[in-house]
Design an enzyme around this catalytic site. Structure first.
Site, PDB file in Angstrom:
ATOM      1  N   LEU A  64       7.519  -5.295   4.975  1.00 57.79           N
ATOM      2  CA  LEU A  64       7.471  -4.276   5.815  1.00 57.79           C
ATOM      3  C   LEU A  64       6.426  -3.224   5.276  1.00 57.79           C
ATOM      4  O   LEU A  64       6.585  -3.125   3.836  1.00 57.79           O
ATOM      5  CB  LEU A  64       8.728  -3.304   5.957  1.00 57.79           C
ATOM      6  CG  LEU A  64       9.705  -3.685   7.210  1.00 57.79           C
ATOM      7  CD1 LEU A  64      10.790  -2.813   6.834  1.00 57.79           C
ATOM      8  CD2 LEU A  64       9.114  -3.492   8.406  1.00 57.79           C
ATOM      9  N   ASP A  65       5.438  -2.735   5.974  1.00 55.35           N
ATOM     10  CA  ASP A  65       4.368  -2.148   5.347  1.00 55.35           C
ATOM     11  C   ASP A  65       5.057  -0.925   4.762  1.00 55.35           C
ATOM     12  O   ASP A  65       6.186  -0.333   5.120  1.00 55.35           O
ATOM     13  CB  ASP A  65       3.394  -1.460   6.675  1.00 55.35           C
ATOM     14  CG  ASP A  65       2.824  -2.497   7.375  1.00 55.35           C
ATOM     15  OD1 ASP A  65       2.579  -3.540   6.775  1.00 55.35           O
ATOM     16  OD2 ASP A  65       2.720  -2.340   8.604  1.00 55.35           O
TER      17      ASP A  65
END
Length: 184
Positions: free
Chosen positions: A45-46
């Site tokens: 996930l960023d």
């Protein structure tokens, strides 16, 4: 049996256990929250995205969770800038062509504002620009894919929360919390 951990990744946390970034600028990583040896993220996930991360100690399971070839659905709650039109939603449902090629179709629906935790820092609020919430489900997982798909149709993401991966969800997990799950 494989160990599976469900983690609610807070905003600003890197989805890796070490930070090989800028020296002298310590950024939060998974190791600040999870002290379990031998588990690794199944997908990423960023840093500016929040929500469900699945970690496991079994390489084959990690591949089945994260590889697009298995088409495991991943659902997101996206706060977007603007009011989505039917045409914009139809484009997402059909799939869009990004710089790295066409995406698979997404399931997408407008939703009411979800009952989520407060984000720190809060999402910027602009009185003159409306925003809306979408629920999107994709079966890929390219780099920043949901953000890029939304931006492609003119709906930049203000906040992005991954709610589920396959049958696993964030239910009952506050930001920074994790729990063991069964791999099934």
């Amino acid at each position: 049996m494989a160990r599976v951990i469900l983690f609610n990744k807070p905003f600003g946390v890197l989805s890796q256990f070490t930070d090989k970034g800028t020296e002298g600028s310590p950024r939060a990583t998974l190791s600040d929250y999870i002290d379990v040896p031998g588990v690794y993220p199944a997908g990423r996930l960023d840093r500016d995205s929040e929500g469900l991360m699945v970690l496991t100690d079994e390489g084959a399971l990690q591949a089945r969770i994260s590889s697009p070839k298995y088409k495991r659905p991943k659902s997101y709650l996206a706060q977007v800038e603007g009011v989505p039109s039917d045409e914009q939603l139809a484009q997402l449902r059909k799939g869009v062509t990004l710089k790295d090629g066409p995406t698979r179709p997404a399931k997408v629906a407008r939703i009411d504002t979800p009952d989520l935790w407060e984000r720190d820092p809060p999402v910027r609020f602009r009185k003159t620009v409306p925003d809306a919430w979408l629920q999107l489900t994709i079966t890929e997982g390219r780099n920043r894919q949901v953000r890029r798909m939304c931006a492609h149709v003119g709906l930049p993401c203000l906040r992005l929360v991954r709610w589920s991966v396959g049958d696993w969800t964030l239910d009952g997990l506050e930001p920074g919390q994790w729990k063991d799950a069964f791999s099934g």
